[in-house]
Design an enzyme around this catalytic site. Sequence first.
Site, PDB file in Angstrom:
ATOM      1  CB  CYS A 102      -0.950  -0.051   1.313  1.00 22.60           C
ATOM      2  SG  CYS A 102      -1.861  -1.459   1.126  1.00 22.60           S
ATOM      3  CG  HIS A 373      -6.516   1.627   0.229  1.00 23.32           C
ATOM      4  ND1 HIS A 373      -5.322   2.322   0.051  1.00 23.32           N
ATOM      5  CD2 HIS A 373      -6.446   0.832   1.322  1.00 23.32           C
ATOM      6  CE1 HIS A 373      -4.590   1.506   0.548  1.00 23.32           C
ATOM      7  NE2 HIS A 373      -4.757   0.587   1.336  1.00 23.32           N
TER       8      HIS A 373
END
Length: 428
Positions: A102, A373
């Site tokens: 991420c 996200h």
Amino acid sequence: MIGKVERCTNERTEHEVNDVFIIGVGMTRFGKQLDKSLKELCAEATALALSDAGCVADDVEALFFGNCVQGHMEGQHMIRGEVVARAMGFSGVPVINVENACATAATALHMAASYVQSGAADIVLALGAEKMFSIDKVQMFSAFDGAWDVHEVDASRTRLLAMGQGVSIPEGTTTAQPYSVFMDVYAGMARAHMEKYGSTQAQIAAVSAKNHIHSVHNELAQYRSPYTVESVLAAPPIVFPFTLPMCSPISDGAAASIVCNAAGLRKLSGSRERALRILASEIRTGSDRDAGDYDHHVTKLAAVQAYEAAGVGPKDIDVAEVHDATAVGEIIEIEALGLVQAGEGGVAAERGETALGGRIPVNPSGGLECKGHPIGATGLGQIYELALQLRGEAGARQVPNVRIAIAENGGGVIGIEEAVVAVTILGR
């Protein structure tokens, strides 16, 4: 920032190369975009960043492409950046593929900044993109399975669940529906924080409600409906202490930044007044610390490095975008960044200190919980928001008089914390 340059090339001075700027940013809407391909999302974000910078594709001398899951989702295990770049009309230039879970997009930015600071190029593109949403839920949620040590899955799960010992888990607070394994990871972190500091589910809900209110004003956010603390707590459970609005969604999207040094800045037709300085860009990997030792949290150590490089401290920060894959992430990260005292992240949210109009606004974009996200794009999505804030272009979510902004972007898990964290400080 990234280390001083001892020797420069092409008759550029050391000062010119050491100054690193973001001159253009672009971002697509984050969300479920089954009608758009990865190439189309990349082209949209890149075109916006190029236009914002006042340059064209031919001005770009290298491309750093961040992506995590297209191998898993589409079978494009290699040359992802080269494929995307060729489709957008870039050829002949270096393309560097970046994957750091991420934290991928923030890592792409870090590498782009290092590249222009080294004098290897004057103008480069940092681009992050992801196509994650699928009607095949098993395939979609299993995209996250490689973000921890696949050889120690059982041991890792046991270790993370043990972090929450001492916190009772009410019946009916775990969904029967499929969800990412990382919700269990974050739940362990949340319960450990609750056990050590006495933070509460209501405080975590206050973070979520605040971010959902912020997202109402972000036209690129995946979710734009306001929530109260009560409605967050009443929402369907995922895994204690999280309910659905406390968790980031599965998202598609892309974000981009044009990065240059002083020599590159002179080549561009865009307004120099809108150029933003990268004051610090630090990347740090985690360690085998004790679960309760927050003084050595990877984000805290990376932040110390970043503040030193930038010559500023937590009290100088006007606005922050932090990695809130779940709402407790914001609590843990703002404490690690020194924006609030240890154990006070949830209290600060309850008091309104981290909301727009508060002492230190956090995640005015809505954060990952609401903005979305798409993991390979997330870090550059944070930079997009901070660029708007620094330029005074954020509209109804504008924080007044922003001079210095910070982004924290974390990725993966090893042991009991993030495998890697990137901290970026930007200034006017």
